[in-house]
Scaffold this motif. Structure first.
Motif, PDB file in Angstrom:
ATOM      1  N   ALA A  61       0.833  -1.164  -0.152  1.00  0.00           N
ATOM      2  CA  ALA A  61      -0.003  -0.007   0.039  1.00  0.00           C
ATOM      3  C   ALA A  61       0.870   1.350  -0.066  1.00  0.00           C
ATOM      4  CB  ALA A  61      -0.949   0.052   1.242  1.00  0.00           C
ATOM      5  N   LEU A  62       0.648   2.183  -0.959  1.00  0.00           N
ATOM      6  CA  LEU A  62       1.361   3.204  -1.151  1.00  0.00           C
ATOM      7  C   LEU A  62       0.701   4.451  -0.743  1.00  0.00           C
ATOM      8  CD1 LEU A  62       3.197   2.450  -4.517  1.00  0.00           C
ATOM      9  CD2 LEU A  62       3.926   1.873  -2.270  1.00  0.00           C
ATOM     10  N   ALA A  63       0.949   5.407   0.272  1.00  0.00           N
ATOM     11  CA  ALA A  63       0.023   6.465   0.633  1.00  0.00           C
ATOM     12  C   ALA A  63       0.624   7.492  -0.143  1.00  0.00           C
ATOM     13  CB  ALA A  63       0.316   6.712   2.257  1.00  0.00           C
ATOM     14  N   LEU A  64       0.055   7.916  -1.369  1.00  0.00           N
ATOM     15  CA  LEU A  64       0.399   9.077  -2.203  1.00  0.00           C
ATOM     16  C   LEU A  64      -0.815   9.880  -2.649  1.00  0.00           C
ATOM     17  CD1 LEU A  64       2.203   6.678  -4.913  1.00  0.00           C
ATOM     18  CD2 LEU A  64       3.294   8.300  -3.421  1.00  0.00           C
ATOM     19  N   PRO A  65      -0.415  11.197  -2.769  1.00  0.00           N
ATOM     20  CA  PRO A  65      -1.256  12.066  -3.270  1.00  0.00           C
ATOM     21  C   PRO A  65      -1.881  11.829  -4.654  1.00  0.00           C
ATOM     22  CG  PRO A  65       0.744  13.090  -3.166  1.00  0.00           C
ATOM     23  CD  PRO A  65       0.861  11.616  -2.655  1.00  0.00           C
ATOM     24  N   SER A  66      -3.087  12.430  -5.094  1.00  0.00           N
ATOM     25  CA  SER A  66      -3.505  12.197  -6.319  1.00  0.00           C
ATOM     26  C   SER A  66      -2.319  12.652  -7.480  1.00  0.00           C
ATOM     27  CB  SER A  66      -4.694  13.067  -6.586  1.00  0.00           C
ATOM     28  OG  SER A  66      -5.892  12.435  -5.806  1.00  0.00           O
ATOM     29  N   GLY A  67      -2.265  11.904  -8.577  1.00  0.00           N
ATOM     30  CA  GLY A  67      -1.375  12.432  -9.573  1.00  0.00           C
ATOM     31  C   GLY A  67      -0.976  11.431 -10.395  1.00  0.00           C
ATOM     32  N   ASP A  68      -0.361  11.602 -11.478  1.00  0.00           N
ATOM     33  CA  ASP A  68       0.359  10.635 -12.452  1.00  0.00           C
ATOM     34  C   ASP A  68       1.437   9.974 -11.894  1.00  0.00           C
ATOM     35  OD1 ASP A  68      -2.025  10.968 -14.028  1.00  0.00           O
ATOM     36  OD2 ASP A  68      -0.880  12.642 -15.106  1.00  0.00           O
ATOM     37  N   TYR A  69       1.631   8.594 -11.873  1.00  0.00           N
ATOM     38  CA  TYR A  69       3.103   8.197 -11.382  1.00  0.00           C
ATOM     39  C   TYR A  69       3.476   7.111 -12.329  1.00  0.00           C
ATOM     40  CZ  TYR A  69       1.688  10.352  -6.877  1.00  0.00           C
ATOM     41  OH  TYR A  69       1.366  11.280  -5.995  1.00  0.00           O
ATOM     42  N   ARG A  70       4.872   6.648 -12.084  1.00  0.00           N
ATOM     43  CA  ARG A  70       5.713   5.691 -12.788  1.00  0.00           C
ATOM     44  C   ARG A  70       6.138   4.919 -11.787  1.00  0.00           C
ATOM     45  NH1 ARG A  70       8.688   8.489 -17.796  1.00  0.00           N
ATOM     46  NH2 ARG A  70       8.653   6.749 -18.737  1.00  0.00           N
ATOM     47  N   PHE A  71       6.323   3.671 -11.780  1.00  0.00           N
ATOM     48  CA  PHE A  71       6.767   2.752 -10.940  1.00  0.00           C
ATOM     49  C   PHE A  71       7.978   1.972 -11.332  1.00  0.00           C
ATOM     50  CE2 PHE A  71       2.312   3.417  -9.735  1.00  0.00           C
ATOM     51  CZ  PHE A  71       2.428   4.134  -8.594  1.00  0.00           C
ATOM     52  N   VAL A  72       8.975   1.893 -10.795  1.00  0.00           N
ATOM     53  CA  VAL A  72      10.007   1.045 -11.181  1.00  0.00           C
ATOM     54  C   VAL A  72      10.403   0.003  -9.850  1.00  0.00           C
ATOM     55  CG1 VAL A  72      12.554   0.731 -11.859  1.00  0.00           C
ATOM     56  CG2 VAL A  72      11.151   2.527 -12.496  1.00  0.00           C
ATOM     57  N   VAL A  73      10.265  -1.439 -10.068  1.00  0.00           N
ATOM     58  CA  VAL A  73      10.545  -2.117  -8.781  1.00  0.00           C
ATOM     59  C   VAL A  73      11.642  -3.184  -9.327  1.00  0.00           C
ATOM     60  CG1 VAL A  73       9.267  -4.302  -7.773  1.00  0.00           C
ATOM     61  CG2 VAL A  73       7.854  -2.106  -8.994  1.00  0.00           C
ATOM     62  N   TRP A  74      12.537  -3.292  -8.445  1.00  0.00           N
ATOM     63  CA  TRP A  74      13.419  -4.176  -8.125  1.00  0.00           C
ATOM     64  C   TRP A  74      13.367  -5.066  -6.987  1.00  0.00           C
ATOM     65  CZ3 TRP A  74      16.623  -4.871 -12.170  1.00  0.00           C
ATOM     66  CH2 TRP A  74      16.677  -3.996 -13.088  1.00  0.00           C
ATOM     67  N   ALA A  75      13.186  -6.182  -7.169  1.00  0.00           N
ATOM     68  CA  ALA A  75      13.045  -7.239  -6.134  1.00  0.00           C
ATOM     69  C   ALA A  75      14.234  -8.083  -5.908  1.00  0.00           C
ATOM     70  CB  ALA A  75      11.854  -8.149  -6.420  1.00  0.00           C
ATOM     71  N   GLY A  76      15.087  -8.035  -4.900  1.00  0.00           N
ATOM     72  CA  GLY A  76      15.960  -9.106  -4.267  1.00  0.00           C
ATOM     73  C   GLY A  76      17.266  -8.247  -4.315  1.00  0.00           C
ATOM     74  N   LEU A  77      17.031  -6.783  -4.348  1.00  0.00           N
ATOM     75  CA  LEU A  77      18.452  -6.031  -4.151  1.00  0.00           C
ATOM     76  C   LEU A  77      19.096  -6.368  -2.847  1.00  0.00           C
ATOM     77  CD1 LEU A  77      17.109  -2.405  -5.311  1.00  0.00           C
ATOM     78  CD2 LEU A  77      18.343  -3.862  -6.555  1.00  0.00           C
ATOM     79  N   ASP A  78      20.327  -6.368  -3.101  1.00  0.00           N
ATOM     80  CA  ASP A  78      21.344  -6.315  -1.748  1.00  0.00           C
ATOM     81  C   ASP A  78      22.562  -5.766  -2.259  1.00  0.00           C
ATOM     82  OD1 ASP A  78      22.869  -8.215  -3.572  1.00  0.00           O
ATOM     83  OD2 ASP A  78      22.442  -9.881  -2.426  1.00  0.00           O
ATOM     84  N   GLU A  79      23.617  -5.754  -1.480  1.00  0.00           N
ATOM     85  CA  GLU A  79      24.836  -5.136  -1.804  1.00  0.00           C
ATOM     86  C   GLU A  79      25.496  -5.547  -2.822  1.00  0.00           C
ATOM     87  OE1 GLU A  79      25.708  -8.834   0.285  1.00  0.00           O
ATOM     88  OE2 GLU A  79      24.459  -7.307   0.549  1.00  0.00           O
ATOM     89  N   LYS A  80      25.159  -6.471  -3.600  1.00  0.00           N
ATOM     90  CA  LYS A  80      25.933  -6.592  -5.098  1.00  0.00           C
ATOM     91  C   LYS A  80      25.418  -5.811  -6.128  1.00  0.00           C
ATOM     92  CE  LYS A  80      26.670 -11.653  -3.597  1.00  0.00           C
ATOM     93  NZ  LYS A  80      26.016 -11.550  -2.463  1.00  0.00           N
ATOM     94  N   TYR A  81      24.351  -4.966  -5.586  1.00  0.00           N
ATOM     95  CA  TYR A  81      23.812  -4.288  -6.879  1.00  0.00           C
ATOM     96  C   TYR A  81      23.948  -2.793  -6.293  1.00  0.00           C
ATOM     97  CZ  TYR A  81      22.010  -8.604  -8.579  1.00  0.00           C
ATOM     98  OH  TYR A  81      21.559  -9.850  -8.904  1.00  0.00           O
TER      99      TYR A  81
END
Length: 277
Positions: A61-81
């Protein structure tokens, strides 16, 4: 402050499987990061969640105000990235470039961790109405096991993979980068192994990209050098690089480092020439 009537924008995640075989949830991943950009492409904020199980019931759940958004998701990030520091209202989405960590000689000595990526282009959100958006997660890393049979038992061989696939734009496209040298984990001591088994985890593989598998002898001389994508994995007609990410490459050599039998995921391929392709 948000009023009691305002609702969240909710993200749900789905593993992008082959057509007709889509799967919900990515059970291997227990943490993910969502980078939020405005409709103008400028960074807004970042949300992280850890110690989670990404399945059908998981949502963020993202608490964001009204507007246009773009989302970039990285799943599994650690210190190697490695990712750049993002400044609200300043960092542009095109500057969000992920790089795999490497040594000064461009070697990647440790196996990169499992990594998935998702992107959601402009979404209009009205906080008084709420919204749920499903983001497809695409696997970026590839697990490759190389099994080399009948290598000279008197030499301490080393296997490596070279590829120019260590950097990524926000949309998962490969960004320009140096040629990286991926080092494996061996199933047994190289001096004792017969056959020699090397396990790799490498970044994205694409047809036409520069990637090579090399075997060196104990003197450091390259005895086998072949195109990983065009001469090995890509010759298995069942492989689709978008959806297939686990590969077993078996190579049997004669006494002169010439392959006499090659299999990729059990499919026997024919390698022409002298092994240097």
């Amino acid at each position: 402050d948000r009023s009691e009537c305002e609702q969240d924008l909710t993200l749900k995640f789905r593993y992008a499987g082959s057509p007709g075989n889509e799967q919900a949830g990515v059970p291997e991943i227990d943490h993910l990061s969502v980078f939020v950009f405005g409709g103008d492409g400028k960074f807004v904020t970042r949300f992280n969640d850890r110690a989670i199980h990404v399945d059908d019931s998981y949502s963020m759940a993202l608490a964001l105000p009204s507007g246009d958004y773009r989302f970039v998701v990285w799943a599994g990030l650690d210190e190697k990235y490695l990712l750049p520091d993002c400044l609200a209202g300043e960092t542009d989405i095109h500057d969000l470039i992920l790089r795999i960590d490497r040594k000064s000689d461009n070697t990647v000595p440790e196996l990169p961790s499992l990594l998935y990526h998702g992107v959601c282009e402009p979404v209009n959100f009205q906080s008084m109405e709420g919204k749920t958006v499903v983001v497809d997660l695409w696997r970026v890393t590839n697990a490759i096991r190389v099994i080399a049979y009948r290598l000279n038992p008197d030499s301490d061989h080393a296997i490596s993979i070279e590829a120019d696939n260590g950097s990524y734009y926000y949309n998962r496209e490969i960004a320009p980068d140096s040629l990286l040298i991926y080092m494996p984990v061996y199933a047994a001591s190289r001096a004792q192994a017969s056959p020699l088994i090397a396990d790799f985890n490498v970044m994205r593989l694409e047809p036409g990209r520069n990637a090579r598998l090399k075997i060196k002898d104990g003197t450091g001389a390259t005895q086998y050098d072949v195109g990983l994508i065009d001469k090995l994995i890509g010759l298995n007609p069942r492989v689709n690089f978008e959806y297939d990410h686990d590969f077993v490459i078996e190579i049997s050599f004669d006494d002169g480092y010439i392959p006499i039998c090659i299999k990729v995921n059990g499919w026997e391929i024919i390698e022409e020439g002298d092994g240097l392709a």
